[in-house]
Motif scaffolding. Structure first.
Motif, mmCIF file in Angstrom:
data_model
loop_
_atom_site.group_PDB
_atom_site.id
_atom_site.type_symbol
_atom_site.label_atom_id
_atom_site.label_comp_id
_atom_site.label_asym_id
_atom_site.label_seq_id
_atom_site.Cartn_x
_atom_site.Cartn_y
_atom_site.Cartn_z
ATOM 1 N N PRO A 288 54.513 81.610 76.553
ATOM 2 C CA PRO A 288 54.411 81.330 75.124
ATOM 3 C C PRO A 288 55.406 80.253 74.723
ATOM 4 N N THR A 289 55.145 79.603 73.634
ATOM 5 C CA THR A 289 56.090 78.616 73.117
ATOM 6 C C THR A 289 57.144 79.311 72.258
ATOM 7 N N GLU A 290 58.238 78.616 72.044
ATOM 8 C CA GLU A 290 59.279 79.160 71.158
ATOM 9 C C GLU A 290 58.726 79.354 69.748
ATOM 10 N N GLU A 291 57.895 78.420 69.325
ATOM 11 C CA GLU A 291 57.332 78.505 67.974
ATOM 12 C C GLU A 291 56.429 79.725 67.831
ATOM 13 N N SER A 292 55.585 79.967 68.837
ATOM 14 C CA SER A 292 54.660 81.106 68.735
ATOM 15 C C SER A 292 55.416 82.429 68.790
ATOM 16 N N GLU A 293 56.465 82.509 69.613
ATOM 17 C CA GLU A 293 57.255 83.735 69.689
ATOM 18 C C GLU A 293 58.042 83.974 68.399
ATOM 19 N N THR A 294 58.507 82.914 67.788
ATOM 20 C CA THR A 294 59.225 83.049 66.514
ATOM 21 C C THR A 294 58.286 83.563 65.432
ATOM 22 N N ARG A 295 57.085 82.984 65.361
ATOM 23 C CA ARG A 295 56.115 83.440 64.371
ATOM 24 C C ARG A 295 55.725 84.897 64.623
ATOM 25 N N LEU A 296 55.530 85.252 65.896
ATOM 26 C CA LEU A 296 55.170 86.628 66.238
ATOM 27 C C LEU A 296 56.248 87.601 65.776
ATOM 28 N N LEU A 297 57.500 87.278 66.057
ATOM 29 C CA LEU A 297 58.588 88.178 65.667
ATOM 30 C C LEU A 297 58.642 88.344 64.153
ATOM 31 N N HIS A 298 58.474 87.261 63.424
ATOM 32 C CA HIS A 298 58.514 87.359 61.958
ATOM 33 C C HIS A 298 57.342 88.198 61.429
ATOM 34 N N ARG A 299 56.160 88.065 62.040
ATOM 35 C CA ARG A 299 55.033 88.911 61.617
ATOM 36 C C ARG A 299 55.335 90.386 61.871
#
Length: 340
Positions: A288-299
């Motif tokens: 995964p990308t850093e961006e996708s993991e960041t968005r996932l965590l925030h969700r």
């Protein structure tokens, strides 16, 4: 186990070094099993369906969920969410993937998967009732699910201790709070009536504290080096154990290492998995990308997920800022790409 190129083997060794620094200071370095990241990567990268089924593809079952925030609903912590990335990587490698956790964690994992369009139709979610709400029929469902497994992976999954209860690092009995489903039985059921030797369904575990499913492989080390290890140590042993400073980091490491093994097998394998631009692109396909993991965590935090150390609804993991986890993901990607 087929021989890998020195460059790939070196990259996997470097990845293992990245995740085993004991960043949380809990003594996990004592739990590292030499060679188990590499062995796990071989299994995931080269998985074949061993059983006749209607699926036609190998089936990876991923067990996750550590409901340690016992006074909150949902009780799920932010570590363990890399199980979603593992499921995504399994699909990219051409397998079926099922993610299993408790019903009480459903809101968090729905939020995680609903934000990734490709996963909404490509992975299965199974939410097993926990505590006194369970019935005999629920156990039958686990048994049927296990029969379809070709590989079981546990990522930050609560594991029963010697008394049968699952404990938090603070020694809280999560079974007593009615928060645990016996998902460890999937490992047992997957091996019933199976073949011996290489055909047995393998069990890979990822953990960081000693109380996770699969940590029984190093139970003596847990009892010696982990606080309250005699009480909280998980006794079921994995075939291969990936001990990491943070379990999410172990999940990223498994994905990257398996991607490297797949690359090393044959260039044709890359093409078969829809990557036409070489190893770097294939690694990017899997990790995964850093961006996708960041968005996932925030969700997930918005859905009620909490840091397991602070107990707060915040985008941190095991008391460490998100940037620390993203730095680890970035370092793993760099180590993997260096051999290309």
């Amino acid at each position: 186990m087929a021989t890998l190129s020195p460059a790939i083997a070196s990259s996997i060794e470097k990845i293992n070094d990245i995740i085993t620094t004991d960043a949380g200071g809990r003594g996990m370095k004592h739990l590292v099993v030499d060679g188990d990241l590499l062995a796990s990567a071989h299994i995931l990268a080269r998985l074949k369906p061993n059983r006749s089924s209607k699926r036609g593809r190998a089936h990876v079952i991923i067990l996750t969920g550590f409901p340690c925030c016992v006074d909150h609903a949902p009780p799920m912590e932010t570590d363990g969410l890399a199980s979603v990335a593992i499921a995504r990587a399994a699909v990219r490698m051409g397998y079926d993937a099922t993610l299993c956790t408790e019903k009480c964690n459903e809101a968090v994992f729905r939020a995680a998967v609903d934000g990734i369009e490709e996963l909404q139709s490509s992975i299965e979610l199974h939410f097993s009732p926990e505590g006194p709400s369970r019935t005999a029929e629920d156990d039958d469902v686990l048994r049927e699910l296990a029969k379809s497994a070709d590989l079981v992976i546990a990522c930050e999954r609560a594991g029963p201790a010697s008394d049968g209860a699952c404990y938090t690092m603070r020694g809280i009995d999560m079974n007593e709070r009615g928060l645990i489903a016996p998902l460890h039985r999937i490992v047992t059921y997957s091996r019933e009536g199976g073949n011996c030797g290489d055909d047995v369904v393998k069990f890979i575990a990822i953990g960081d504290g000693g109380n996770e499913l699969g940590m029984g492989k190093v139970i003596d080390k847990i009892r010696e080096h982990i606080t309250d290890g005699n009480r909280i140590g998980a006794v079921m042993a994995a075939d291969h154990l990936i001990a990491a400073s943070v379990s999410n980091w172990g999940g990223y490491a498994l994905i990257a290492a398996a991607a490297l093994v797949r690359c090393g097998d044959d260039d044709d394998v890359i093409a078969e998995n829809n990557s036409t631009e070489g190893r770097t692109n294939w690694i990017d396909e899997c990790l995964p990308t850093e961006e996708s993991e960041t968005r996932l965590l925030h969700r997930c935090v918005a859905a009620g997920c909490r840091d397991g150390v602070s107990g707060k609804m915040e985008a941190t993991v095991d008391g460490m800022p998100l940037d620390r986890s993203m730095e680890c993901l970035r370092d793993i990607r760099k180590a993997a790409e260096k051999c290309s």
